[in-house]
Design a protein around this motif. Structure first.
Motif, short mmCIF file in Angstrom:
data_model
loop_
_atom_site.label_atom_id
_atom_site.label_comp_id
_atom_site.label_asym_id
_atom_site.label_seq_id
_atom_site.Cartn_x
_atom_site.Cartn_y
_atom_site.Cartn_z
N ALA A 169 -13.28 -16.33 -13.32
CA ALA A 169 -12.34 -16.79 -12.29
C ALA A 169 -12.55 -16.00 -11.00
O ALA A 169 -12.88 -14.82 -11.04
N VAL A 170 -12.34 -16.66 -9.88
CA VAL A 170 -12.47 -16.01 -8.57
C VAL A 170 -11.35 -15.00 -8.39
O VAL A 170 -10.18 -15.31 -8.64
N ILE A 171 -11.69 -13.79 -7.97
CA ILE A 171 -10.71 -12.75 -7.69
C ILE A 171 -10.11 -13.01 -6.32
O ILE A 171 -10.85 -13.21 -5.35
N PRO A 172 -8.78 -13.02 -6.19
CA PRO A 172 -8.17 -13.26 -4.88
C PRO A 172 -8.45 -12.11 -3.91
O PRO A 172 -8.78 -11.00 -4.33
N ASP A 173 -8.33 -12.39 -2.61
CA ASP A 173 -8.51 -11.35 -1.60
C ASP A 173 -7.56 -10.20 -1.88
O ASP A 173 -6.44 -10.40 -2.35
N GLN A 174 -8.02 -8.98 -1.60
CA GLN A 174 -7.24 -7.77 -1.90
C GLN A 174 -6.92 -7.01 -0.63
O GLN A 174 -7.74 -6.87 0.27
N ALA A 175 -5.69 -6.49 -0.56
CA ALA A 175 -5.26 -5.63 0.56
C ALA A 175 -5.78 -4.22 0.33
O ALA A 175 -5.95 -3.79 -0.81
N ASP A 176 -6.05 -3.50 1.40
CA ASP A 176 -6.48 -2.11 1.31
C ASP A 176 -5.22 -1.24 1.26
O ASP A 176 -4.69 -0.82 2.28
N ASN A 177 -4.72 -0.99 0.04
CA ASN A 177 -3.49 -0.21 -0.13
C ASN A 177 -3.73 1.27 -0.33
O ASN A 177 -2.80 2.06 -0.31
N VAL A 178 -5.00 1.67 -0.56
CA VAL A 178 -5.33 3.08 -0.78
C VAL A 178 -6.34 3.48 0.28
O VAL A 178 -7.48 3.03 0.27
N TYR A 179 -5.91 4.32 1.20
CA TYR A 179 -6.80 4.77 2.27
C TYR A 179 -6.42 6.15 2.71
O TYR A 179 -5.40 6.66 2.34
N ILE A 200 -13.84 13.71 1.92
CA ILE A 200 -13.60 14.79 2.86
C ILE A 200 -13.17 14.22 4.21
O ILE A 200 -12.26 14.72 4.84
N GLN A 201 -13.81 13.14 4.65
CA GLN A 201 -13.42 12.45 5.87
C GLN A 201 -13.39 10.95 5.56
O GLN A 201 -14.31 10.22 5.92
N PRO A 202 -12.33 10.48 4.88
CA PRO A 202 -12.29 9.08 4.47
C PRO A 202 -12.14 8.14 5.67
O PRO A 202 -11.66 8.53 6.73
N LYS A 203 -12.56 6.91 5.47
CA LYS A 203 -12.38 5.89 6.49
C LYS A 203 -10.91 5.50 6.54
O LYS A 203 -10.16 5.70 5.59
N GLY A 204 -10.50 4.89 7.64
CA GLY A 204 -9.14 4.40 7.78
C GLY A 204 -8.94 3.12 6.99
O GLY A 204 -9.86 2.59 6.36
N GLN A 205 -7.73 2.59 7.04
CA GLN A 205 -7.39 1.36 6.33
C GLN A 205 -8.18 0.18 6.88
O GLN A 205 -8.35 0.04 8.09
#
Length: 61
Positions: free
Chosen positions: A51-61, A18-23
């Protein structure tokens, strides 16, 4: 929260959208501190193969 749609079925509503956080501009530090180890310390996130998961970008916000 759940709502009834008039056809005797219910839909769940997740209030966080309803009030999502920003990117998160810095992204997620999956390769270093995004997960919690068994002892409570921050550590890398691992996939099913270990295996280590690589850093992820916040593409869904």
């Amino acid at each position: 929260m759940a709502t009834e749609n008039g056809e005797l079925t219910y839909r769940l509503i997740d209030p966080m959208f309803i009030q999502p956080k920003g990117q998160l501009a810095s992204g997620y530090a999956c390769s270093t501190t995004a997960c919690v180890e068994a002892d409570g310390a921050a550590g890398p996130c691992l996939d099913e193969a270990g295996a280590v998961i690589p850093d992820q970008a916040d593409n869904v916000y």
